[in-house]
Write an enzyme that holds these catalytic residues in place. Structure first.
Site, short mmCIF file in Angstrom:
data_model
loop_
_atom_site.label_atom_id
_atom_site.label_comp_id
_atom_site.label_asym_id
_atom_site.label_seq_id
_atom_site.Cartn_x
_atom_site.Cartn_y
_atom_site.Cartn_z
N LEU A 28 11.02 -20.60 -3.50
CA LEU A 28 9.86 -19.81 -3.08
C LEU A 28 8.64 -19.99 -4.00
CD1 LEU A 28 8.85 -17.37 -1.25
CD2 LEU A 28 9.63 -15.90 -3.12
N ASP A 57 0.83 -1.20 0.00
CA ASP A 57 0.00 0.00 0.00
C ASP A 57 0.87 1.26 0.00
OD1 ASP A 57 -2.27 1.52 0.02
OD2 ASP A 57 -2.79 1.15 2.12
N HIS A 106 2.92 3.31 -8.99
CA HIS A 106 2.74 1.88 -9.27
C HIS A 106 3.99 1.32 -9.95
CE1 HIS A 106 -1.26 2.16 -7.85
NE2 HIS A 106 -1.76 2.81 -8.88
C1 FPP Z 1 -1.67 0.17 -3.44
O1 FPP Z 1 -1.26 1.51 -3.53
C2 FPP Z 1 -1.15 -0.65 -4.51
C3 FPP Z 1 -1.91 -1.25 -5.49
C4 FPP Z 1 -3.36 -1.11 -5.62
C5 FPP Z 1 -1.34 -2.07 -6.55
C6 FPP Z 1 -0.07 -2.79 -6.26
C7 FPP Z 1 0.67 -2.89 -7.53
C8 FPP Z 1 2.00 -2.84 -7.68
C9 FPP Z 1 2.94 -2.81 -6.56
C10 FPP Z 1 2.63 -2.80 -9.03
C11 FPP Z 1 2.41 -3.96 -9.92
C12 FPP Z 1 2.43 -5.27 -9.28
C13 FPP Z 1 2.96 -6.39 -9.78
C14 FPP Z 1 2.80 -7.66 -9.03
C15 FPP Z 1 3.72 -6.42 -11.03
P1 FPP Z 1 -2.38 2.62 -3.64
O2 FPP Z 1 -2.55 2.95 -5.06
O3 FPP Z 1 -3.64 2.17 -2.95
O4 FPP Z 1 -1.71 3.79 -2.83
P2 FPP Z 1 -2.43 4.95 -2.00
O5 FPP Z 1 -3.22 4.29 -0.90
O6 FPP Z 1 -1.30 5.76 -1.48
O7 FPP Z 1 -3.30 5.70 -2.98
#
Ligand code: FPP
Length: 247
Positions: free
Chosen positions: A133, A22, A39
């Site tokens: 893993l 997050d 992201h």
């Molecule tokens: C949360 O941050 C993150 C996500 C919804 C997506 C996670 C994705 C990645 C780490 C990149 C791609 C993943 C892979 C496996 C290749 P948020 O957008 O909710 O952050 P915020 O709460 O600060 O808005």
């Protein structure tokens, strides 16, 4: 936090670590960038976490990459995340092979774009004989959806006389979850300071230790995983028993 790795007890490693990644959006905002940049930077943290878990010989790592609720984000952001998934799979197959990692998924995978499904299947197939893993990406995953699906499957078996209601026990439920072949989660990590479970592995975290860190996901590095595991090893897991019974 130097040398924390040396203090990790190899005999007390969590078998299954799950991570709620997050803070990508907040990271981007802090840098004056668009959410997509957060992201993108988050993929580096994914690579570091996978490598660190593989190096420590952790058996299972499950990452919450896209929730059922994430479909409600603006279409442009959903598209960015799906494209990032495809490009990361193409790019990181080498990381998985080098570290003997096999890939799997949990969630409603058939609701993902075809291209993402194809790329996932390819990487799953190419890494299926790896012995280290087991990396699982939770994609279009929601724990309630998983439980609904489980109840439906079990009900159908009962209806068709393949199962008697007395045979429905914890083991039976486990076998119908997406995580059927995986051990329970030992350690659940969430980054960015939020302290919520957000519909992630509700059944599987029954006895998990929770570790919350203020670090935003794009800044998460190997040493942060080491810190989380070290912290986990300092806890006394009693599983409902008394401290005396454990010792
Ligand atoms: C949360 O941050 C993150 C996500 C919804 C997506 C996670 C994705 C990645 C780490 C990149 C791609 C993943 C892979 C496996 C290749 P948020 O957008 O909710 O952050 P915020 O709460 O600060 O808005």
């Amino acid at each position: 936090m130097k040398d924390i790795l040396a203090q990790i007890d190899q005999k007390k490693l969590p078998k299954h670590i799950a991570v709620i990644m997050d803070g990508n959006g907040r990271w981007a905002k802090k840098q004056g960038l668009l959410r997509a940049a957060g992201h993108k930077r988050g993929t580096r943290a994914v690579r570091e976490t996978v490598e660190a878990a593989a190096e420590l010989k952790i058996s299972h790592l499950t990452l919450y990459a896209f929730s059922t609720e994430n479909w409600n984000r603006p279409k442009a952001e959903v598209d960015t995340l799906m494209k990032l998934l495809v490009s990361s799979l193409k790019k990181e197959i080498a990381t998985l092979q080098d570290n003997d990692v096999s890939l799997g998924t949990i969630g409603a995978i058939n609701s993902l774009p075809e291209k993402a499904q194809r790329e996932l299947n390819e990487v799953i197939s190419k890494t299926k004989n790896n012995k280290g893993l087991k990396l699982t990406l939770a994609l279009s995953y929601g724990s309630r959806e998983e439980l609904v699906k489980t109840v439906q499957e079990i009900s159908n078996k009962v209806k068709n006389n393949l199962l008697s209601p007395t045979e429905i026990d914890e083991d039976c439920i486990n076998k119908h979850l997406y995580t059927a072949t995986m051990p329970d989660v030992d350690l659940l990590i969430r980054t960015s300071g939020e302290q919520r479970v957000s519909n992630f592995l509700l059944w599987q975290i029954a006895y998990a230790e929770f570790y919350f860190t203020e670090i935003l996901w794009p800044d998460f590095r190997k040493e942060h995983l080491h810190e989380a595991i070290y912290n986990y090893q300092k806890r006394e897991r009693r599983f409902g028993k008394t401290s005396e019974q454990i010792n």
